[in-house]
Design an enzyme around this catalytic site. Structure first.
Site, mmCIF file in Angstrom:
data_model
loop_
_atom_site.group_PDB
_atom_site.id
_atom_site.type_symbol
_atom_site.label_atom_id
_atom_site.label_comp_id
_atom_site.label_asym_id
_atom_site.label_seq_id
_atom_site.Cartn_x
_atom_site.Cartn_y
_atom_site.Cartn_z
ATOM 1 N N SER A 194 62.924 50.814 83.466
ATOM 2 C CA SER A 194 63.879 49.862 82.935
ATOM 3 C C SER A 194 63.682 49.681 81.431
ATOM 4 O O SER A 194 63.819 50.637 80.677
ATOM 5 C CB SER A 194 63.730 48.551 83.712
ATOM 6 O OG SER A 194 64.847 47.736 83.598
ATOM 7 N N ASP A 390 71.603 53.676 90.616
ATOM 8 C CA ASP A 390 71.455 52.612 89.620
ATOM 9 C C ASP A 390 72.543 52.729 88.562
ATOM 10 O O ASP A 390 72.825 53.827 88.069
ATOM 11 C CB ASP A 390 70.078 52.725 88.961
ATOM 12 C CG ASP A 390 69.860 51.709 87.862
ATOM 13 O OD1 ASP A 390 70.286 50.556 88.032
ATOM 14 O OD2 ASP A 390 69.251 52.062 86.833
ATOM 15 N N CYS A 393 70.725 51.347 84.203
ATOM 16 C CA CYS A 393 70.080 52.391 83.390
ATOM 17 C C CYS A 393 70.312 53.706 84.112
ATOM 18 O O CYS A 393 69.373 54.316 84.620
ATOM 19 C CB CYS A 393 68.594 52.135 83.224
ATOM 20 S SG CYS A 393 68.213 50.678 82.271
ATOM 21 N N HIS A 447 67.606 51.303 91.115
ATOM 22 C CA HIS A 447 66.839 51.096 89.886
ATOM 23 C C HIS A 447 65.327 51.232 90.108
ATOM 24 O O HIS A 447 64.633 51.841 89.314
ATOM 25 C CB HIS A 447 67.175 49.699 89.359
ATOM 26 C CG HIS A 447 66.699 49.401 87.981
ATOM 27 N ND1 HIS A 447 67.190 50.049 86.872
ATOM 28 C CD2 HIS A 447 65.797 48.494 87.519
ATOM 29 C CE1 HIS A 447 66.610 49.555 85.784
ATOM 30 N NE2 HIS A 447 65.755 48.621 86.153
ATOM 31 N N GLU A 448 64.842 50.650 91.189
ATOM 32 C CA GLU A 448 63.410 50.685 91.489
ATOM 33 C C GLU A 448 63.120 51.889 92.388
ATOM 34 O O GLU A 448 62.929 51.777 93.598
ATOM 35 C CB GLU A 448 62.980 49.377 92.152
ATOM 36 C CG GLU A 448 63.200 48.162 91.257
ATOM 37 C CD GLU A 448 62.807 46.851 91.931
ATOM 38 O OE1 GLU A 448 62.069 46.882 92.935
ATOM 39 O OE2 GLU A 448 63.245 45.792 91.454
#
Length: 473
Positions: A194, A390, A393, A447-448
């Site tokens: 991130s 995601d 980003c 994202h993660e």
């Protein structure tokens, strides 16, 4: 959750002595306070004090695997939280890695409990269980809450930018080595995500600058044997990545977010408003110009967010049901857990205070492509990777950054085609590597990434820490 959007939730003195004479003045003691036993280490070279609990029994319950959680004072009333886990395999010789979540101003407990730490929450359980894909399956791993005010860290927050954050991280590592000297000469890697697209390049670059200073005698301290840098779904460069918000929203593998008309309007805003503001920020470097760029480009992001119902971290999910669930934060609010690990403050996942300080200097649109290029040129192993579900980003922007990195193999890398990336024969993404630099798109991950694709994440972590270009298995 951590965030990089411009509007959505969007230096310390570091000369450290390490001579034998100074180390003789270090002090160690045991203190019992409020029913908690703390190991206390006072580092003579920096004046820093470390207080930590050994083997709290929280999270890592593998027999024989030590853990340490507590605080390091990195300045006057500046108490930085760390949680360190020994490797489950060959801890006495395994490398050392540090994990930083993004924000700016989000806790690394996110990564510890939701992504790649020794424990995780499964099927709505209220207590964690062991994670067999934890990064400490291979390495000794240090999780750090920075800057001050984030997570369990507390006190005075002097950090206003990525560049002012870096010296405190270096100082923490210096004191960590003083307390745990057995790790001084180990291979060391930084992994982040991130806003880590800012943190990772700058922290690595600063460490390399300090190492050079130690070598030529201008800095006193312990050389950090940095061998690897890994950044997933990072925010590196607004000029390259802002347009990817539009491109991804218009066409991705999961969900169309904007239509042709909206796309055309947004591209006009990008060309006529956002990018000129970013150019002014990069040209002048002034806080006001960079704040203006952040706000101007943020209008594009907000327009897209309002165009459809989606979770910015995982477009497959609705906006009112963020994923993964934040079960861990309730766990860290449990007084018995807080006491066991030696925490002295109320946990805050992504507090506004530290974030606002970064916003005040316009840190977000400042580019860290140059620092990333410098780190790649230095020869350490670098992995830039992204989950493809995601948006905040997204992989389109991350790939553009990867292909803009300047190093000896730049042209070859930019022209290389993506190849299937497999784990035990199963296709999990696509990648390319040249020399010490790799890019990976991970399928089916938000994202993660380590939460969604734990086996992929552990494999690329191992390969990168082993100073290898990533490869299929």
């Amino acid at each position: 959750m951590q965030i990089l959007s411009h509007t959505l939730l969007l230096s310390a003195a570091c000369g450290l002595a390490a001579s034998a004479a100074v180390n003789l003045q270090d002090k160690r003691s045991i203190v019992k306070r409020d029913g908690v036993t703390y190991n206390v280490f006072e580092h003579a070279a920096t004046g820093a004090k470390m207080e930590f609990v050994k083997n709290s029994g929280i999270c890592e319950t593998t027999p024989g695997v030590n853990q340490y959680s507590g605080y390091l004072s990195v300045g006057d009333n500046m108490n930085m939280w760390f949680w360190f886990f020994e490797s489950r395999a060959n801890a006495s010789s395994a490398p050392l890695a540090a994990w930083f979540n993004g924000g700016p101003g989000c806790s690394s407990m996110i990564g510890l409990f939701q992504e790649n730490g020794p424990c995780h929450f499964v099927n709505g359980e209220k207590k964690p269980s062991l994670n067999k894909y934890s990064f400490n399956e291979y390495a000794n791993v240090l999780y750090v809450d920075q800057p001050i005010g984030v997570g369990f860290s507390y006190g005075t927050d002097d950090v206003t930018s990525t560049k002012t954050a870096a010296p405190y991280v270096w100082k923490l590592l210096q004191a960590f080595y003083a307390q745990f000297p057995q790790y001084e000469n180990r291979d060391f890697g930084i992994f982040t995500e991130s806003y880590g697209g800012h943190y990772g390049p700058e922290f690595a670059y600063h460490i390399q600058e300090q190492n050079e200073g130690i070598k030529n005698g201008s800095v006193e301290g312990e050389k950090i044997n940095l061998v690897a840098l890994g950044i997933n779904n990072g925010w590196f460069d607004t000029k390259l990545q802002e347009g990817a918000y539009i491109d991804y929203a218009y066409k991705n593998s999961y969900k169309q977010i904007i239509d042709d008309s909206q796309r055309s309007s947004l591209e006009d805003s990008l060309k006529n408003d956002c990018l000129p503001a970013v150019e002014q920020c990069l040209s002048s470097g002034s806080d006001s110009d960079c704040q203006d760029a952040s706000s101007t480009c943020g209008d594009i992001e907000n327009t897209i967010i309002q165009a459809a119902d989606f979770d910015v971290y995982d477009v497959r999910e609705p906006s009112d049901d963020p994923y993964p669930p934040a079960t861990y934060s309730s766990y860290l609010a449990d007084s018995s857990v807080v006491k066991a690990i030696g925490a002295k403050s109320t946990y805050q996942e992504c507090p506004n205070g530290p974030y606002n300080k970064f916003a005040s200097t316009g840190d977000n649109p400042r580019s860290f492509l140059s620092e990333l290029s410098s780190v790649v040129k230095s020869g350490i192993q670098v992995l830039v990777w992204a989950g493809d579900a995601d948006w905040i980003c997204n992989y389109i922007g991350v790939q553009r950054v990867a292909e803009a990195v300047e190093f000896d193999g730049s042209s070859q890398f930019s022209n290389a085609t993506l190849k299937p990336y497999t784990v035990n024969g199963t296709k999990k993404g696509e990648y390319k590597s040249v020399d010490n630099f790799s890019y990976l798109r991970v399928y089916g991950a938000g994202h993660e990434v380590p939460y969604y694709q734990p086996a992929v994440s552990l494999q690329v972590f191992k390969q990168t820490m082993q100073q290898q270009a990533i490869k299929s298995t």
